[in-house]
Design an enzyme around this catalytic site. Structure first.
Site, short mmCIF file in Angstrom:
data_model
loop_
_atom_site.label_atom_id
_atom_site.label_comp_id
_atom_site.label_asym_id
_atom_site.label_seq_id
_atom_site.Cartn_x
_atom_site.Cartn_y
_atom_site.Cartn_z
N ASP A 108 0.75 -1.31 0.03
CA ASP A 108 0.11 -0.07 -0.05
C ASP A 108 0.75 1.36 -0.03
O ASP A 108 0.28 2.46 0.20
CB ASP A 108 -0.69 0.22 0.98
N GLU A 109 2.23 1.35 -0.12
CA GLU A 109 2.96 2.47 -0.12
C GLU A 109 4.31 2.34 -1.07
O GLU A 109 4.60 1.22 -1.21
CB GLU A 109 3.15 2.89 1.06
#
Length: 360
Positions: A108-109
């Site tokens: 997610d990043e």
């Protein structure tokens, strides 16, 4: 003004409550409700929490029991990592429309170096806005972003206007931005280090900046030089798009504590099967097998064995794990078991690539 010879434009994109947001997107009944991905009312640990749950102090890494105590209305949802990986792949496809210099930190990043981007847009801030808008329009999820001259500042900035926001820290703003920042907000300064800094009278970036490199190295060892530099906005680490996998793991937390090695071997057989699938899917094998044991009192132990050859086969993994399991008597009942492979052939592949690259 910050002086840097690099003049990079780095974006750190961080999805908002990613696992929980995916669950709410896929299941309309969960929207607007406090949910926790992972854990349960009686066991396990929370992997992610929706913003509705975070208002009650529910966050990742706390026990399901504590989460339910904090938020009696909390809804537990089983994690679906294949689904999260599917969405993450689509997000990265969007990233690649802007740059090939992408360094993922997790599903997610990621960091994006847009200094020289595919759109020819000199404004990293406008690119970040466009990327976030595309993620929302195409995938139905929100993301936050931090934009600055290096990865360290961009990472901190992405948390500044969460959720669904962004912050740009321009080159001439970096030092002032860091000076007023609470030390607990510094990326890489964990809870233990924060407490130690508090004891030394360091509460903000400005107070950290007032300390000499000798003082910081005396109290924090090798990390002292890192703190000395980053508080001055100096962090020259490049965005690396070819990060090498260093370990592959699988683990399971049990609903009922295990006290018999026989039952543990039954569970380890299943865990080894999962690990085998992950290794073979990535065409990876390793030499070092590590058994992770978390006891009912939450103490943790690891036991490792390094083989003279690479393995990825479940039978060979279990052979090493069995030896590690019976290496010494269990001190307590067990709530979690895990197996990981490291010392991987990815390092070997990297060496071959480097050799070929520079052989002419």
């Amino acid at each position: 003004m910050l002086e840097t010879p690099l003049h990079r434009k780095i974006i750190h994109v961080d999805m908002d409550a990613f696992y929980a947001s995916v669950e709410q997107m896929d299941n309309p009944e969960l929207r607007g409700k406090p949910i926790a991905v992972g854990g349960s009312e009686s066991r396990g640990v929370v992997a992610a929490a929706s913003y509705e749950a975070r208002k009650f102090g529910v966050r990742s890494a706390i026990s399901g029991v504590m989460a339910k105590k904090n938020c009696p209305e909390l809804i537990f949802v089983a994690p679906r990592f294949e689904r999260y990986k599917e969405i993450s792949t689509k997000i990265h496809k969007i990233f690649r429309d802007y740059t090939d210099l992408i360094e993922p930190l997790s599903l997610d990043e990621a960091y994006l170096d847009v200094t020289h981007n595919k759109k020819g847009n000199p404004s990293a801030g406008l690119l970040a806005e466009e990327i976030r808008l595309r993620i929302f329009n195409e995938l139905g999820l929100t993301a936050s972003a931090g934009i600055s001259v290096n990865k360290f500042v961009a990472k901190i900035a992405s948390d500044y206007n969460k959720p669904n926001g962004q912050k740009t820290v321009n080159p001439d703003e970096v030092e002032a931005f860091l000076e007023v920042l609470p030390i607990r907000k510094f990326y890489g300064v964990g809870k233990v280090t924060t407490e130690k800094m508090y004891q030394l009278g360091i509460f903000t970036g400005l107070e950290l900046k007032s300390k000499s490199v000798e003082f910081l190295e005396k109290h924090f060892g090798k990390s002292g030089a890192f703190y000395y530099q980053v508080v001055r906005g100096i962090h020259n680490s490049e965005v690396k798009s070819d990060r090498i996998t260093k370990s592959v793991a699988a683990e399971h937390t049990f609903d009922v504590n295990l006290s018999s090695e026989i039952f543990m071997m039954e569970q380890l057989d299943k865990i080894a099967a999962t690990l085998e699938r992950r290794l073979k899917k990535q065409l990876i094998s390793g030499k070092t097998v590590t058994l992770k044991i978390k006891y009912s009192d939450f103490t943790q132990q690891t036991r490792s064995k390094t083989l003279p050859y690479f393995i990825a086969d479940k039978g060979l993994i279990l052979e090493a794990v069995k030896e590690l399991l019976y290496q010494e008597k269990m001190k307590n009942s067990v709530r979690l078991l895990g197996i990981s492979m490291s010392n991987l052939n990815t390092e070997l592949k990297k060496a071959v690539v480097v050799q070929l690259k520079f052989s002419f």
